[in-house]
Motif scaffolding. Structure first.
Motif, PDB file in Angstrom:
ATOM      1  N   UNK A 105      -6.859  23.273  21.566  1.00 65.51           N
ATOM      2  CA  UNK A 105      -8.207  23.499  21.069  1.00 65.51           C
ATOM      3  C   UNK A 105      -8.948  22.175  20.921  1.00 65.51           C
ATOM      4  N   UNK A 106      -8.292  21.187  20.325  1.00 64.20           N
ATOM      5  CA  UNK A 106      -8.914  19.880  20.135  1.00 64.20           C
ATOM      6  C   UNK A 106      -9.085  19.152  21.459  1.00 64.20           C
ATOM      7  N   UNK A 107      -8.028  19.149  22.268  1.00 69.02           N
ATOM      8  CA  UNK A 107      -8.080  18.420  23.538  1.00 69.02           C
ATOM      9  C   UNK A 107      -9.168  18.943  24.460  1.00 69.02           C
TER      10      UNK A 107
ATOM     11  N   UNK B 221     -16.862  18.364  25.486  1.00 67.49           N
ATOM     12  CA  UNK B 221     -17.958  17.545  24.976  1.00 67.49           C
ATOM     13  C   UNK B 221     -18.299  16.430  25.955  1.00 67.49           C
ATOM     14  N   UNK B 222     -17.270  15.781  26.509  1.00 67.56           N
ATOM     15  CA  UNK B 222     -17.505  14.717  27.480  1.00 67.56           C
ATOM     16  C   UNK B 222     -18.189  15.225  28.735  1.00 67.56           C
TER      17      UNK B 222
ATOM     18  N   UNK C 264     -15.494  24.519  27.144  1.00 71.97           N
ATOM     19  CA  UNK C 264     -14.429  24.646  26.149  1.00 71.97           C
ATOM     20  C   UNK C 264     -13.785  26.028  26.219  1.00 71.97           C
ATOM     21  N   UNK C 265     -14.613  27.045  26.197  1.00 73.39           N
ATOM     22  CA  UNK C 265     -14.115  28.427  26.220  1.00 73.39           C
ATOM     23  C   UNK C 265     -13.415  28.744  27.543  1.00 73.39           C
ATOM     24  N   UNK C 266     -13.999  28.322  28.659  1.00 78.19           N
ATOM     25  CA  UNK C 266     -13.419  28.649  29.964  1.00 78.19           C
ATOM     26  C   UNK C 266     -12.095  27.933  30.199  1.00 78.19           C
ATOM     27  N   UNK C 267     -12.019  26.653  29.833  1.00 79.32           N
ATOM     28  CA  UNK C 267     -10.776  25.908  30.058  1.00 79.32           C
ATOM     29  C   UNK C 267      -9.618  26.448  29.222  1.00 79.32           C
ATOM     30  N   UNK C 268      -9.941  26.944  28.048  1.00 81.96           N
ATOM     31  CA  UNK C 268      -8.903  27.515  27.182  1.00 81.96           C
ATOM     32  C   UNK C 268      -8.592  28.967  27.513  1.00 81.96           C
ATOM     33  N   UNK C 269      -9.424  29.580  28.382  1.00 80.24           N
ATOM     34  CA  UNK C 269      -9.349  31.033  28.594  1.00 80.24           C
ATOM     35  C   UNK C 269      -9.361  31.726  27.229  1.00 80.24           C
TER      36      UNK C 269
END
Length: 264
Positions: A112-114, A120-121, A215-220
């Motif tokens: 979640x943090x990573x 953000x970047x 963020x949401x997509x990368x974490x699924x």
């Protein structure tokens, strides 16, 4: 370089636009072969973004010419935009979750943090280039020839159109995203005006949206349940490319207009 730019600036806008974009594209072509071999195709956009930033800097003799500077108005606009952009997007996800249109999947705290920092970047990098180009350079150059109102609508149209520089098969699938992208461009241009013609607020908003989606997509992190059609929740799982996304952008407009009125 200054002499070349001075010569380019006397051309009418359509030719000026083609030459402005053509020069960094020509400089980027050698990277297509070299970069593809060394770094892979996924990273080819990095040198192009760097060349565009350098070219924009040279054209305006710095980014302050487009409204991006170190003033408190600009920096505060970035922070406000990040909060409103990302926060509003998660409110939209929360509403759709409450309606049963999507479900949240469990994720690990470290991921979640990573992925949050990565998103953000990416959001800041994408927003920096696109806001300098579309709400900075393009609006100013179109306004010189056509006036502010036409520049506002025209630059937003070109902003939306630029997202469809892809294979025809993908365009046919994703074309319903066009109205949302056009409305997004109009909102971002208006946000610049509300931020005393500084680029901070529009940059922050844009970065906040890209941040949240990445963020949401990368974490699924979410999964659409299928209880609502894609035209409502977003074509291609893009939350801003459906009716709810259009309503979300309209709501963001009203919130920002209220805040701008409250400061005046």
């Amino acid at each position: 370089m200054g002499l070349l730019i001075a010569k380019l600036k006397v051309f009418p806008f359509p030719l000026r636009l083609l030459l402005f974009l053509g020069i960094p594209l020509l400089a980027w072509l050698p990277w297509v072969g070299l970069g593809g071999v060394l770094f892979g195709q996924d990273y080819l956009w990095l040198p192009l973004y760097a060349l565009l930033l350098l070219w924009l800097w040279q054209w305006g003799s710095g980014f302050a010419a487009y409204g991006l500077d170190s003033s408190w108005t600009c920096r505060a606009g970035i922070l406000w935009g990040l909060g409103i952009g990302a926060g509003g997007l998660f409110l939209l996800f929360g509403l759709e979750g409450a309606l049963g249109w999507l479900s949240w999947k469990p994720v690990e705290g470290g991921s979640l943090l990573g992925y949050g920092l990565l998103g953000l970047g990416v959001g800041l990098a994408v927003a920096l280039v696109e806001e300098l180009l579309f709400r900075g350079w393009l609006v100013q150059e179109m306004a010189l020839d056509y006036g502010w109102t036409r520049a506002l609508w025209g630059s937003s149209f070109l902003f939306a159109l630029a997202h469809f520089l892809k294979p025809p098969a993908e365009v046919l699938v994703t074309w319903p995203q066009f109205p949302g992208l056009w409305l997004m461009g109009l909102l971002l241009a208006q946000a610049k005006a509300w931020n005393q013609n500084k680029l901070g607020l529009s940059l922050g908003l844009h970065a906040g949206w890209v941040w949240g989606v990445t963020w949401v997509n990368n974490l699924a992190w979410i999964e659409y349940t299928g209880r609502a059609p894609a035209w409502l929740t977003g074509i291609g799982n893009n939350p801003l490319a459906g009716l709810m996304g259009l309503l979300f952008l309209g709501g963001t407009f009203l919130v920002l207009k209220g805040l701008a009125g409250g400061r005046s």
